[in-house]
Write an enzyme that holds these catalytic residues in place. Structure first.
Site, PDB file in Angstrom:
ATOM      1  CG  HIS A  17     -12.754   0.271  14.411  1.00 46.77           C
ATOM      2  ND1 HIS A  17     -13.611   1.196  14.951  1.00 46.77           N
ATOM      3  CD2 HIS A  17     -11.977   0.936  13.527  1.00 46.77           C
ATOM      4  CE1 HIS A  17     -13.370   2.382  14.387  1.00 46.77           C
ATOM      5  NE2 HIS A  17     -12.390   2.244  13.522  1.00 46.77           N
ATOM      6  CE1 TYR A  67      -9.487  -1.196  11.695  1.00 46.88           C
ATOM      7  CE2 TYR A  67     -11.570  -2.173  10.986  1.00 46.88           C
ATOM      8  CZ  TYR A  67     -10.633  -1.158  10.911  1.00 46.88           C
ATOM      9  OH  TYR A  67     -10.830  -0.108  10.047  1.00 46.88           O
ATOM     10  CB  THR A 111      -3.923   5.508   1.584  1.00 42.65           C
ATOM     11  OG1 THR A 111      -2.959   6.531   1.354  1.00 42.65           O
ATOM     12  CG2 THR A 111      -3.236   4.252   2.072  1.00 42.65           C
ATOM     13  CB  ALA A 118     -17.124   0.517   5.625  1.00 43.33           C
ATOM     14  N   GLY A 166     -13.240   5.634   6.930  1.00 50.68           N
ATOM     15  CA  GLY A 166     -12.390   6.792   7.234  1.00 50.68           C
ATOM     16  C   GLY A 166     -12.524   7.146   8.705  1.00 50.68           C
ATOM     17  CG  ASP A 167      -9.622   7.035  11.227  1.00 46.21           C
ATOM     18  OD1 ASP A 167     -10.347   6.173  11.767  1.00 46.21           O
ATOM     19  OD2 ASP A 167      -8.484   6.804  10.800  1.00 46.21           O
ATOM     20  CD  GLU A 182      -2.353   1.155   2.895  1.00 45.88           C
ATOM     21  OE1 GLU A 182      -3.243   0.321   3.093  1.00 45.88           O
ATOM     22  OE2 GLU A 182      -1.997   1.990   3.760  1.00 45.88           O
ATOM     23  CE1 TYR A 184      -9.696  27.131  12.166  1.00 40.11           C
ATOM     24  CE2 TYR A 184      -8.106  25.328  12.081  1.00 40.11           C
ATOM     25  CZ  TYR A 184      -9.378  25.809  12.386  1.00 40.11           C
ATOM     26  OH  TYR A 184     -10.309  24.945  12.892  1.00 40.11           O
ATOM     27  CD  GLN A 243      -4.987  -0.854  11.329  1.00 36.92           C
ATOM     28  OE1 GLN A 243      -3.989  -0.807  10.605  1.00 36.92           O
ATOM     29  NE2 GLN A 243      -5.885   0.103  11.387  1.00 36.92           N
TER      30      GLN A 243
END
Ligand code: FAD
Length: 317
Positions: free
Chosen positions: A183, A179, A50, A144, A125-126, A19, A58, A210
């Site tokens: 997770h 996972y 990825t 997902a 995604g996080d 990856e 900002y 993971q």
């Protein structure tokens, strides 16, 4: 070609894959190629790319800070197409729920289909850095599993809003995340496995795990998944430790355990060059055991410079 077809064609021989993370904008794609080049001699049938979600920056304006949304890295589909074209290898774009509306996801998938990309990894995604918990984008997916459903709909020629007479449906092979140490948000491994089963029932074709450092956790995870009726390939993800900071960073970000013997060895290193070597040797031993167990693919997280993956692959492939 689909990942599942590559696995079938290999006839129980373990495949090598990896990856990569696209370089930040302002860098050149040549930087990426320089990391892929040394790994191509090991004949990966596919390379994952990825995706990073949007970020806030900002900007000072009239003495005040103005919040803007930006993307730090180029689009994954374009990078996948470039790699596929240059190396004649299958590429797997990571498609995220977070930061995308369903419509944007559809456009992205249509692009993939036109570019001959046959595989996608469907991921939630996080949370964004200022959020405590993941929040779906307005008009986007929460989990997902919903993304897997959208991709499967497209495989049947079912678009979001338009009625289209399709004589050229997509036929994506869909990967999802698993996972072995659960997770981080899941209340238990068992509940997380039930969620994985839901993704499989929605149409996922294979799982990529993971990172983990204790193979026992992977083997137990595969057994538990099988006993729940998950019968698709579960590809182990391997991350070689590369810097001392990984001892804190990896458990903090991914909620994974690092074995005592590896911690001790890394701690005793006097430089990150030594740590990198320890990481290589550990990953070789870890991979040898997984190879002996007949895993379908050994999938490496490269995260930047790939010379450590090259050293590992030289020993195994
Ligand atoms: P999901 O499968 O949606 O699960 C997320 C959480 O929700 C889990 O705790 C699950 O148990 C729970 N859950 C699922 N369904 C339900 C439900 N119906 N009700 C309640 N709870 C539920 N991140 C990126 O940003 N970019 C990448 O390119 C990327 N690549 C990755 C590749 C791999 C192989 C892996 C393992 C992870 C990757 N990630 C990536 C990280 C991933 O996005 C995060 O781990 C994310 O937090 C969870 O994604 P998921 O697809 O597993 O989510």
């Amino acid at each position: 070609m689909k990942i599942t077809e590559h696995i079938k064609k290999a006839n129980e021989k373990t495949l090598f894959s990896f990856e990569i993370i696209p370089p930040k904008k302002g860098k050149s794609i040549e930087d990426l190629y320089a990391n892929i080049d040394p790994l191509m001699e090991f004949k990966p049938p596919f390379i994952d790319v990825t995706t990073s979600r949007e970020e806030y920056v900002y900007v000072e304006k009239d003495g005040l800070l103005d919040r803007k949304v930006t993307r730090m890295r180029p689009g994954t589909v374009g990078i996948c197409a470039a790699i596929k074209h240059k190396y004649d290898v299958d590429t797997v774009p990571h498609v995220l729920c977070g930061g995308f509306t369903k419509e944007e996801t559809e456009y992205l998938l249509v692009d993939c289909h036109y570019l001959g990309i046959d595989n996608v990894m469907a991921l939630r995604g996080d949370a964004m850095s200022h959020q405590k918990y993941f929040e779906a984008s307005q008009g986007g997916h929460q989990y997902a599993k919903e993304l897997v459903e959208q991709i499967q709909n497209l495989n049947r020629g079912k678009y979001l809003h338009d009625v289209i007479e399709s004589d050229n449906c997509a036929n994506f092979c869909i990967g999802v995340a698993g996972y072995p140490e659960k997770h981080l948000e899941a209340p238990s491994l068992q509940t997380d496995l039930k969620r994985l089963k839901e993704k499989v029932d929605a149409g996922a074709d294979y799982v990529v795990t993971q990172m983990f450092f204790d193979n026992k956790k992977y083997f137990e995870f595969v057994d538990a998944a099988k006993s729940m009726g998950i019968n698709i390939p579960i590809i182990p993800g391997i991350k070689p430790i590369a810097v001392k900071k990984h001892l804190q960073l990896l458990p903090q970000v991914f909620r994974i355990d690092i074995p005592e013997n590896l911690i001790k060895e890394v701690d005793s290193c006097k430089s990150n060059k030594e740590v990198r070597q320890v990481g290589i040797e550990f990953a070789i031993q870890q991979s040898k055991e997984l190879l002996a167990a007949g895993v379908p693919v050994l999938h490496y997280y490269s995260m930047g410079k790939s010379n450590n993956i090259q050293a590992i692959a030289k020993e195994l492939f």
